[in-house]
Design a protein around this motif. Structure first.
Motif, short mmCIF file in Angstrom:
data_model
loop_
_atom_site.label_atom_id
_atom_site.label_comp_id
_atom_site.label_asym_id
_atom_site.label_seq_id
_atom_site.Cartn_x
_atom_site.Cartn_y
_atom_site.Cartn_z
N MET A 110 0.84 -1.18 0.00
CA MET A 110 0.00 0.00 0.00
C MET A 110 0.89 1.24 0.00
N THR A 111 0.59 2.18 -0.88
CA THR A 111 1.36 3.40 -0.97
C THR A 111 0.74 4.47 -0.10
N THR A 112 1.54 5.01 0.80
CA THR A 112 1.04 6.05 1.69
C THR A 112 1.28 7.42 1.10
N ARG A 113 0.61 8.41 1.64
CA ARG A 113 0.79 9.79 1.19
C ARG A 113 2.24 10.23 1.39
N ALA A 114 2.86 9.81 2.51
CA ALA A 114 4.25 10.17 2.80
C ALA A 114 5.18 9.61 1.72
N THR A 115 4.90 8.38 1.27
CA THR A 115 5.73 7.78 0.22
C THR A 115 5.58 8.56 -1.08
N LEU A 116 4.38 8.96 -1.42
CA LEU A 116 4.13 9.69 -2.66
C LEU A 116 4.81 11.05 -2.67
N GLU A 117 4.93 11.68 -1.51
CA GLU A 117 5.49 13.03 -1.44
C GLU A 117 6.99 13.05 -1.16
N LYS A 118 7.57 11.90 -0.86
CA LYS A 118 8.99 11.82 -0.55
C LYS A 118 9.82 12.10 -1.80
N ALA A 119 10.88 12.88 -1.65
CA ALA A 119 11.74 13.22 -2.79
C ALA A 119 12.51 11.99 -3.26
N LEU A 120 12.92 12.02 -4.50
CA LEU A 120 13.70 10.92 -5.05
C LEU A 120 15.13 10.99 -4.53
N SER A 121 15.69 9.81 -4.28
CA SER A 121 17.11 9.76 -3.92
C SER A 121 17.93 10.06 -5.18
N ARG A 122 19.21 10.27 -5.01
CA ARG A 122 20.08 10.58 -6.15
C ARG A 122 20.05 9.43 -7.17
N ARG A 123 20.13 8.19 -6.69
CA ARG A 123 20.13 7.05 -7.60
C ARG A 123 18.76 6.85 -8.26
N VAL A 152 18.59 -2.16 -9.56
CA VAL A 152 17.82 -1.35 -10.51
C VAL A 152 16.34 -1.67 -10.36
N HIS A 153 16.01 -2.93 -10.24
CA HIS A 153 14.62 -3.34 -10.07
C HIS A 153 14.03 -2.70 -8.82
N SER A 154 14.80 -2.64 -7.75
CA SER A 154 14.35 -1.99 -6.52
C SER A 154 14.08 -0.51 -6.74
N HIS A 155 14.98 0.17 -7.46
CA HIS A 155 14.78 1.60 -7.75
C HIS A 155 13.56 1.81 -8.63
N VAL A 156 13.36 0.95 -9.61
CA VAL A 156 12.19 1.06 -10.49
C VAL A 156 10.91 0.87 -9.68
N ASN A 157 10.91 -0.11 -8.79
CA ASN A 157 9.73 -0.32 -7.94
C ASN A 157 9.46 0.89 -7.05
N SER A 158 10.52 1.53 -6.55
CA SER A 158 10.34 2.75 -5.75
C SER A 158 9.73 3.86 -6.58
N LEU A 159 10.18 3.99 -7.83
CA LEU A 159 9.64 5.01 -8.72
C LEU A 159 8.17 4.73 -9.03
N ILE A 160 7.81 3.47 -9.14
CA ILE A 160 6.41 3.11 -9.37
C ILE A 160 5.58 3.46 -8.13
N ARG A 161 6.09 3.09 -6.93
CA ARG A 161 5.37 3.40 -5.69
C ARG A 161 5.20 4.90 -5.48
N LYS A 162 6.21 5.69 -5.89
CA LYS A 162 6.16 7.14 -5.71
C LYS A 162 5.34 7.84 -6.80
N GLY A 163 4.91 7.08 -7.80
CA GLY A 163 4.04 7.64 -8.82
C GLY A 163 4.74 8.25 -10.02
N TYR A 164 6.03 7.98 -10.20
CA TYR A 164 6.77 8.53 -11.35
C TYR A 164 6.67 7.63 -12.57
N LEU A 165 6.44 6.34 -12.35
CA LEU A 165 6.34 5.37 -13.44
C LEU A 165 5.15 4.45 -13.19
N THR A 166 4.68 3.84 -14.25
CA THR A 166 3.74 2.73 -14.12
C THR A 166 4.31 1.57 -14.94
#
Length: 124
Positions: free
Chosen positions: A1-14, A50-64
């Motif tokens: 489940m994606t929380t509001r805090a996760t959606l608003e968190k800034a991206l890490s450098r990687r 990379v897969h972990s970073h991609v999943n983070s980007l999906i959870r944060k709403g940058y990718l589907t």
């Protein structure tokens, strides 16, 4: 489940590196890169990282990931940035126009002035 805090968190450098690579790859090729292409592109040996970073980007709403298959990553509106005109892009466009062969004096003067302004730093 994606929380509001996760959606608003800034991206890490990687994560930003991964996102930028994916965005440029899609813009250049018209289709999404594979996990291995992303790893090679940002010089990571581990595809699982990379897969972990991609999943983070999906959870944060940058990718589907439309169907969970290969090359199915899609940029969302959250991550899309407006196209920016760069100096290098302008210089390439001017060269592609073949301004030396342009017969319209007004166009030639405008393009020559633009090119000179970029070279001298008058136009940033």
């Amino acid at each position: 489940m994606t929380t509001r805090a996760t959606l608003e968190k800034a991206l890490s450098r990687r994560q930003q590196d991964v996102y930028d690579f994916i965005r440029f790859f899609i813009e250049d090729n018209g289709y999404a890169p594979t996990i291995r292409e992303i790893a090679d592109g940002i010089m990571l040996a581990s595809s699982s990282t990379v897969h972990s970073h991609v999943n983070s980007l999906i959870r944060k709403g940058y990718l589907t990931n439309s169907s969970g298959g290969v090359r199915t990553l899609v940029l969302t509106k959250k991550g899309k940035r407006p196209k920016v005109v760069t100096q290098a892009g302008i210089m390439k466009w001017i060269q592609d126009q073949g301004i030396e062969e342009t017969h319209d004096a007004a166009v030639y003067k405008l393009l020559t002035d633009l090119q000179e302004g970029i070279r001298t730093g008058r136009i940033c």
